[in-house]
Write an enzyme that holds these catalytic residues in place. Structure first.
Site, short mmCIF file in Angstrom:
data_model
loop_
_atom_site.label_atom_id
_atom_site.label_comp_id
_atom_site.label_asym_id
_atom_site.label_seq_id
_atom_site.Cartn_x
_atom_site.Cartn_y
_atom_site.Cartn_z
N SER A 64 -0.14 -1.42 8.99
CA SER A 64 0.61 -1.70 7.75
C SER A 64 1.86 -2.53 7.94
O SER A 64 2.47 -2.95 6.96
CB SER A 64 0.97 -0.39 7.06
OG SER A 64 -0.16 0.10 6.43
N LYS A 67 1.92 -5.72 6.18
CA LYS A 67 2.21 -5.81 4.74
C LYS A 67 3.51 -6.58 4.48
O LYS A 67 3.69 -7.17 3.42
CB LYS A 67 2.26 -4.40 4.13
CG LYS A 67 0.89 -3.71 4.15
CD LYS A 67 0.97 -2.23 3.78
CE LYS A 67 -0.41 -1.57 3.84
NZ LYS A 67 -0.36 -0.11 3.62
N TYR A 191 -7.63 -7.69 3.55
CA TYR A 191 -6.75 -6.55 3.85
C TYR A 191 -7.06 -5.94 5.22
O TYR A 191 -6.16 -5.69 6.03
CB TYR A 191 -6.87 -5.50 2.73
CG TYR A 191 -6.11 -4.25 3.02
CD1 TYR A 191 -4.70 -4.24 2.94
CD2 TYR A 191 -6.75 -3.08 3.41
CE1 TYR A 191 -3.99 -3.09 3.23
CE2 TYR A 191 -6.04 -1.93 3.70
CZ TYR A 191 -4.65 -1.94 3.62
OH TYR A 191 -3.94 -0.81 3.92
N TYR A 243 6.36 5.02 3.51
CA TYR A 243 5.64 5.90 2.57
C TYR A 243 6.55 7.02 2.09
O TYR A 243 7.72 6.79 1.82
CB TYR A 243 4.35 6.43 3.22
CG TYR A 243 3.51 5.34 3.80
CD1 TYR A 243 3.00 4.34 2.98
CD2 TYR A 243 3.24 5.27 5.15
CE1 TYR A 243 2.23 3.31 3.50
CE2 TYR A 243 2.47 4.24 5.68
CZ TYR A 243 1.97 3.27 4.84
OH TYR A 243 1.22 2.26 5.34
N VAL A 261 -0.06 2.76 10.88
CA VAL A 261 -0.75 3.90 11.50
C VAL A 261 -1.21 3.64 12.93
O VAL A 261 -1.72 4.54 13.59
CB VAL A 261 -1.94 4.43 10.65
CG1 VAL A 261 -1.47 5.05 9.35
CG2 VAL A 261 -2.98 3.35 10.42
N1 GLU Z 1 -5.26 -0.06 7.62
C1 GLU Z 1 -4.61 1.15 7.20
C2 GLU Z 1 -5.29 1.69 5.97
O1 GLU Z 1 -5.41 0.99 5.02
C3 GLU Z 1 -3.18 0.90 6.98
C4 GLU Z 1 -2.40 2.14 6.79
C5 GLU Z 1 -1.11 2.17 7.58
O2 GLU Z 1 -0.94 1.49 8.56
O3 GLU Z 1 -0.24 2.93 7.19
O4 GLU Z 1 -5.69 2.79 5.92
#
Ligand code: GLU
Length: 309
Positions: A64, A67, A191, A243, A261
């Site tokens: 993420s 992003k 994505y 988050y 993650v």
């Molecule tokens: N590729 C992960 C997902 O969409 C990203 C989530 C993350 O890194 O927090 O589940």
């Protein structure tokens, strides 16, 4: 002048007995295989110095953290009109939550939860085939990091494509509400590949420099965004980058940051430098457990918190 190398060495030594703490993300099979006993940290300063410790040269799945780069690209394409598609408020819910999305009729709370990032992928996809959009992101990340060796890990992208049921649900939801313009498979193709970007702490720290230096990479002179936009992206990272652990991260670390993650965190000390840390074990809200502790130690020792020293 603070001896940043000594501080990093100290943090590493102090955290050594705890390396391996937390739980590796196991909902993406390819990530479940990662050895949790790894820890790296790097600082790239606006003066052009690079400090690192531990496994800072080993590429990992930035997930993420990508992003932030996609948000930068999307803002470059559509400017402020982006905010009709996605909000700017902390979500207070898990990264992959679907409940809020239904209540708010397909408009994700912010660009850093999964739903928001999927909407951003849709924006970057406009006018492109998915492969071109992925290529554009890769070129952009190589440009901001000034490193042509950065790649995307196809195995991770494939693994996530095969098991990304929740993301598929989120995307379908948004498509139903008219907040995706392209076919769900195309958007998710972008994505999943952005999440599979593979970078080391050293590369990531360098990639974040434009956010620490008013929108331009101070080393290469590459201009990326305006100072105002850099400031705003930092604001979003501070309020939404972890988050439903964002408040806690601001409380303990006090720097804009974005987690993934894969166990990485990229943080920004405006005017000073960009920091990346990686430790694959996650805490309960899906953020790197030791990564956050290491950044808290760094902020305490340097006085870099944006809220004062
Ligand atoms: N590729 C992960 C997902 O969409 C990203 C989530 C993350 O890194 O927090 O589940």
């Amino acid at each position: 002048m603070t001896d940043l190398q000594a501080i990093l060495d100290d943090i590493h030594a102090e955290l050594s007995p705890r390396i391996g703490e937390g739980k590796v993300a196991d909902y993406i099979p390819e990530l479940a295989k990662i050895d949790p006993n790894q820890f790296g940290m790097a600082i790239a300063t606006v003066n052009g110095d690079l400090y690192s410790v531990g496994d800072a040269a080993i590429p990992f799945s930035i997930q993420s953290i990508s992003k932030v780069f996609m948000l930068t690209l999307a803002l470059g394409k559509v400017g402020e009109s982006l905010w009709t598609r996605v909000g700017r408020e902390p979500s207070g819910t898990a990264f992959n939550s679907i409940v809020q999305l239904e209540r708010e009729e397909g408009i994700p709370r912010n660009p850093f939860i999964n739903a928001g990032a999927i909407a951003i992928s849709d924006v970057v996809l406009a006018g492109h085939a998915p492969r071109e959009a992925i290529g554009e992101l890769l070129r952009f990340v190589r440009y901001v990091a000034d490193d042509e060796t950065i790649t995307i890990d196809d195995k991770v992208a494939r693994s996530e494509t095969q098991t990304g049921y929740r993301n598929l649900a989120l995307a379908n939801f948004m498509r139903a509400y008219g907040n995706l313009d392209h076919p769900v498979e195309h958007v998710l193709g972008v994505y999943f590949h952005q999440c599979a970007l593979s970078m080391s702490c050293q590369q990531l720290a360098k990639a974040g420099l434009y956010l620490a230096a008013r929108g331009s990479n101070p080393i290469t002179g590459h201009s990326v965004v305006s100072p105002k936009r850099a400031r705003r992206i930092n604001a979003l990272m501070l309020t939404c980058g972890h988050y439903d652990g964002s408040g806690d991260f601001a409380y303990h670390v006090g720097l804009p940051g974005k987690s993934g993650v894969g166990g990485g965190i990229m943080a920004v000390a405006p005017g000073i430098g960009s920091i990346a840390v990686w430790s694959p074990g996650l805490n309960k809200v899906g953020n790197s457990q030791l990564g956050a502790v290491a950044l808290e130690m760094l902020a305490a020792r340097t006085g870099w918190s944006v809220f004062g020293d």
